[in-house]
Scaffold this active site. Structure first.
Site, PDB file in Angstrom:
ATOM      1  N   ASN A 159       0.806  -1.231   0.000  1.00 44.11           N
ATOM      2  CA  ASN A 159       0.000   0.000   0.000  1.00 44.11           C
ATOM      3  C   ASN A 159       0.835   1.275   0.000  1.00 44.11           C
ATOM      4  O   ASN A 159       0.377   2.298  -0.494  1.00 44.11           O
ATOM      5  CB  ASN A 159      -1.017  -0.015   1.142  1.00 44.11           C
ATOM      6  N   GLU A 256       3.397  -5.056  12.260  1.00 40.90           N
ATOM      7  CA  GLU A 256       2.538  -3.894  11.994  1.00 40.90           C
ATOM      8  C   GLU A 256       1.397  -4.372  11.113  1.00 40.90           C
ATOM      9  O   GLU A 256       1.568  -4.583   9.910  1.00 40.90           O
ATOM     10  CB  GLU A 256       3.329  -2.788  11.285  1.00 40.90           C
ATOM     11  N   CYS A 291      -3.545   1.181   6.917  1.00 40.39           N
ATOM     12  CA  CYS A 291      -3.889   0.410   8.113  1.00 40.39           C
ATOM     13  C   CYS A 291      -4.575   1.214   9.203  1.00 40.39           C
ATOM     14  O   CYS A 291      -5.468   0.725   9.869  1.00 40.39           O
ATOM     15  CB  CYS A 291      -2.620  -0.216   8.665  1.00 40.39           C
ATOM     16  N   GLU A 468       7.058   1.437  15.265  1.00 43.40           N
ATOM     17  CA  GLU A 468       7.897   2.173  14.319  1.00 43.40           C
ATOM     18  C   GLU A 468       7.717   3.642  14.672  1.00 43.40           C
ATOM     19  O   GLU A 468       6.630   4.061  15.073  1.00 43.40           O
ATOM     20  CB  GLU A 468       7.455   1.881  12.883  1.00 43.40           C
TER      21      GLU A 468
HETATM   22  P1  NAD Z   1      -0.128  -9.840   3.269  1.00 42.87           P
HETATM   23  O1  NAD Z   1       0.019 -10.270   4.674  1.00 42.87           O
HETATM   24  O2  NAD Z   1      -0.882 -10.688   2.328  1.00 42.87           O
HETATM   25  O3  NAD Z   1       1.296  -9.575   2.575  1.00 42.87           O
HETATM   26  C1  NAD Z   1       2.275  -8.779   3.179  1.00 42.87           C
HETATM   27  C2  NAD Z   1       3.653  -9.245   2.752  1.00 42.87           C
HETATM   28  O4  NAD Z   1       3.898 -10.550   3.281  1.00 42.87           O
HETATM   29  C3  NAD Z   1       3.851  -9.346   1.244  1.00 42.87           C
HETATM   30  O5  NAD Z   1       5.144  -8.868   0.925  1.00 42.87           O
HETATM   31  C4  NAD Z   1       3.749 -10.848   0.988  1.00 42.87           C
HETATM   32  O6  NAD Z   1       4.445 -11.270  -0.166  1.00 42.87           O
HETATM   33  C5  NAD Z   1       4.406 -11.392   2.238  1.00 42.87           C
HETATM   34  N1  NAD Z   1       4.072 -12.790   2.552  1.00 42.87           N
HETATM   35  C6  NAD Z   1       2.970 -13.493   2.164  1.00 42.87           C
HETATM   36  N2  NAD Z   1       3.014 -14.744   2.686  1.00 42.87           N
HETATM   37  C7  NAD Z   1       4.147 -14.824   3.414  1.00 42.87           C
HETATM   38  C8  NAD Z   1       4.736 -15.856   4.202  1.00 42.87           C
HETATM   39  N3  NAD Z   1       4.165 -17.046   4.356  1.00 42.87           N
HETATM   40  N4  NAD Z   1       5.892 -15.591   4.842  1.00 42.87           N
HETATM   41  C9  NAD Z   1       6.483 -14.376   4.736  1.00 42.87           C
HETATM   42  N5  NAD Z   1       5.982 -13.363   3.988  1.00 42.87           N
HETATM   43  C10 NAD Z   1       4.825 -13.584   3.328  1.00 42.87           C
HETATM   44  O7  NAD Z   1      -0.765  -8.402   3.414  1.00 42.87           O
HETATM   45  P2  NAD Z   1      -1.481  -7.577   2.317  1.00 42.87           P
HETATM   46  O8  NAD Z   1      -2.859  -8.071   2.169  1.00 42.87           O
HETATM   47  O9  NAD Z   1      -0.586  -7.468   1.147  1.00 42.87           O
HETATM   48  O10 NAD Z   1      -1.490  -6.137   3.039  1.00 42.87           O
HETATM   49  C11 NAD Z   1      -2.614  -5.593   3.627  1.00 42.87           C
HETATM   50  C12 NAD Z   1      -2.496  -5.656   5.124  1.00 42.87           C
HETATM   51  O11 NAD Z   1      -1.362  -4.902   5.575  1.00 42.87           O
HETATM   52  C13 NAD Z   1      -3.689  -5.004   5.780  1.00 42.87           C
HETATM   53  O12 NAD Z   1      -4.153  -5.827   6.823  1.00 42.87           O
HETATM   54  C14 NAD Z   1      -3.133  -3.704   6.327  1.00 42.87           C
HETATM   55  O13 NAD Z   1      -3.846  -3.190   7.412  1.00 42.87           O
HETATM   56  C15 NAD Z   1      -1.739  -4.092   6.682  1.00 42.87           C
HETATM   57  N6  NAD Z   1      -0.876  -2.910   6.816  1.00 42.87           N
HETATM   58  C16 NAD Z   1      -0.400  -2.550   8.054  1.00 42.87           C
HETATM   59  C17 NAD Z   1       0.386  -1.415   8.224  1.00 42.87           C
HETATM   60  C18 NAD Z   1       0.911  -0.989   9.579  1.00 42.87           C
HETATM   61  O14 NAD Z   1       1.888  -0.249   9.630  1.00 42.87           O
HETATM   62  N7  NAD Z   1       0.305  -1.407  10.682  1.00 42.87           N
HETATM   63  C19 NAD Z   1       0.696  -0.635   7.111  1.00 42.87           C
HETATM   64  C20 NAD Z   1       0.210  -1.025   5.872  1.00 42.87           C
HETATM   65  C21 NAD Z   1      -0.579  -2.166   5.726  1.00 42.87           C
END
Ligand code: NAD
Length: 488
Positions: A159, A256, A291, A468
């Site tokens: 994002n 996060e 998020c 962070e």
């Molecule tokens: P996701 O968990 O599907 O993917 C995040 C990352 O993890 C990607 O790079 C993906 O390739 C990797 N990944 C996937 N499977 C993995 C595994 N088994 N082992 C290690 N890495 C793996 O998340 P998403 O759907 O892409 O992102 C959206 C989510 O992120 C939402 O829930 C959002 O709220 C959250 N988010 C949180 C913050 C924060 O700072 N708190 C900021 C931005 C987004």
């Protein structure tokens, strides 16, 4: 739709030990969310490339941790300057990555510069430890040492790639660690320029490595024995897998995750400001794909109808469309999967009794090729329903009615998440009471900015753990050693 610029997309490569490599275990076809058309090929790292990157970071660690603090500071401050000088390019890359609207893209680059500069400022002022006991009668001298972990594995989502890099990498490097970053394969472009500028800033090869990839690369990074701490931004399902993998070797992990942040509007608030800010934050920041956004709007009964109407009107006035145009407020969402998820949640919410105020249907016509979903406001949402309990991660605002402060607090705290909370009130005592009572990692009163470098940011519960930002964000990248000197 013409979403073109005079800006050429950089080739996406793996950056390992200062070398660019274009071959991994597979290829991902990047789709431009604004047009739905493929526009680049992304090489995907596999376990072998991850292993190489981690070894490069491990080799670089010995030198980087011993590099004088002033040199590390200078390099990070130079990096901040270079990122600032490349604002236009980073904004263009952000738009190419995920279709974020230009105004948001520019704001994100400015915020990223602040984060890099902030941690560059810490690099030669590190809180290295403290005296734990002075020499006294029969006592011994003792102190703590703050130690960098070594190789940090950073996994980020799609994002806000530059922002995620800026929130993780400078703090880790300032503390003397080296980093391997796995960006999402959906958004690989920003990390390419970031890697170029890291090297232009004088940060040695191997200190920062990038391995675009999917779940396979992420899992290999987490499990690698030379990765000493993992920092992850993403969703709860992946967080569970990462936490389980880390548990096998008791590896620390910073999470996060997502949120369903409550925004409490009391009748005594500045309602004009509250309506504009709340609506902009729900939709104008990355089309609702962030998020900590206030996606649950809790409105006091006496002002409910008028406030809902005002929010609906503001949301309906936001221009949705080509992210390149300066007056666009909402660009597309990331992909077809996001459209399907968002739309099905909106439809289920209506089946469960929510009232559609505006939006609620994918945009067609000129926008049919891209992934455009309009700002969608649903009122009269049941606090226990799916829409009130689950993150949508798209342009959908759930409005819930409350009668008094106690009910507002109970609803606000009534989810598994705990990332962010907002309060709008003219009563300072109420603001103080609620700021303490909200079970969230951060609280904003009357419209404070989010994701500011000097303030710690992080969640509790299903929103994650650790921070962070601020000194707390720096401390995540040290472990503490206790040293004592005997009298012998
Ligand atoms: P996701 O968990 O599907 O993917 C995040 C990352 O993890 C990607 O790079 C993906 O390739 C990797 N990944 C996937 N499977 C993995 C595994 N088994 N082992 C290690 N890495 C793996 O998340 P998403 O759907 O892409 O992102 C959206 C989510 O992120 C939402 O829930 C959002 O709220 C959250 N988010 C949180 C913050 C924060 O700072 N708190 C900021 C931005 C987004």
């Amino acid at each position: 739709m013409d979403t073109s610029t005079d800006f050429a997309l950089p080739p996406v490569t793996l950056r390992i030990g200062g070398q660019a490599r274009s071959v991994g275990v597979g290829i991902h076809e990047h789709i431009n969310p604004a047009t739905g058309q493929p526009d680049a090929l992304v090489p995907l790292a596999g376990a072998a490339e991850v292993d190489e990157a981690v070894h490069a970071a491990h080799r670089a660690f010995t030198h980087w941790r011993a590099t004088p603090a002033g040199t590390r500071a200078k390099a990070l401050l130079k990096l901040a300057q270079l990122v600032e000088e490349h604002t236009e390019e980073f904004a263009a890359l952000a738009i190419a990555d995920n279709g974020i609207a230009r105004a948001s893209a520019n704001a994100t680059v400015a915020a990223a510069v602040e984060w890099i500069r902030y941690y560059g400022g810490w690099a030669d002022k590190l809180p290295l430890g403290r005296i734990t006991s002075a020499v006294g009668a029969g006592g011994s001298f003792g102190h703590t040492l703050r130690q960098p972990y070594g190789v940090i594995g950073a996994i980020i989502t799609w994002n806000a790639p530059l922002m995620s890099l800026a929130m993780k990498v400078p703090a880790a490097l300032a503390a003397g660690n080296t980093v391997v970053v796995k960006p999402s394969e959906l958004t690989p472009f920003s990390a390419m320029l970031f890697a170029d500028l890291i090297s232009e800033a004088g940060i040695p090869a191997g200190v920062f490595n990038v391995i675009p990839g999917g779940a396979e690369a992420g899992a290999a990074l987490v499990e690698h024995p030379l990765v000493k701490k993992v920092t992850f931004t993403g969703g709860p399902e992946t967080a569970r897998k990462i936490t389980s993998a880390c548990a096998q070797t008791f590896k620390p992990v910073l999470l996060e995750l997502g949120g369903k942040s409550a925004n409490l509007i009391f009748a005594d608030a500045d309602l004009e400001a509250a309506a504009m800010h709340s609506t902009y934050m729900a939709f104008g920041v990355m089309s609702g794909q962030a998020c900590a956004l206030p996606t649950r709007l809790l409105v006091q009964e006496s002002i409910y109808d008028a406030f809902v109407a005002k929010v609906g009107a503001i949301a309906a006035s936001f221009k949705v469309g080509n992210p390149q145009e300066p007056d666009t407020i909402c660009g597309p969402v990331i992909n077809q999967g996001a459209i399907d998820r968002i739309d099905s949640m909106v439809k289920r919410a209506q089946e469960q009794g929510a009232r559609l105020v505006t939006g609620g249907q994918r945009l067609e016509g000129d926008l049919a090729g891209g992934f455009y979903y309009p700002p969608t406001v649903l009122a009269d949402v049941n606090p226990d329903s799916e829409l009130a309990q689950k993150e949508v991660f798209g342009p959908v605002l759930a409005i819930i009615r409350f009668s008094d402060e106690a009910e507002a607090l109970a609803i606000a705290n009534g989810t598994d998440y705990g990332l962010s909370g907002s309060i709008w009130t003219g009563d300072a005592r109420r603001a103080i009471r609620l700021a303490e009572a909200l079970e969230t990692g951060e609280v904003a009163v009357n419209g404070a900015a989010i994701a500011v470098a000097e303030r710690p940011f992080g969640g509790i519960g299903h929103s994650g753990n650790g921070n962070e930002g601020g000194l707390e964000g720096l401390e995540e990248f040290f472990w503490t050693k206790s040293v004592a000197y005997g009298n012998g």
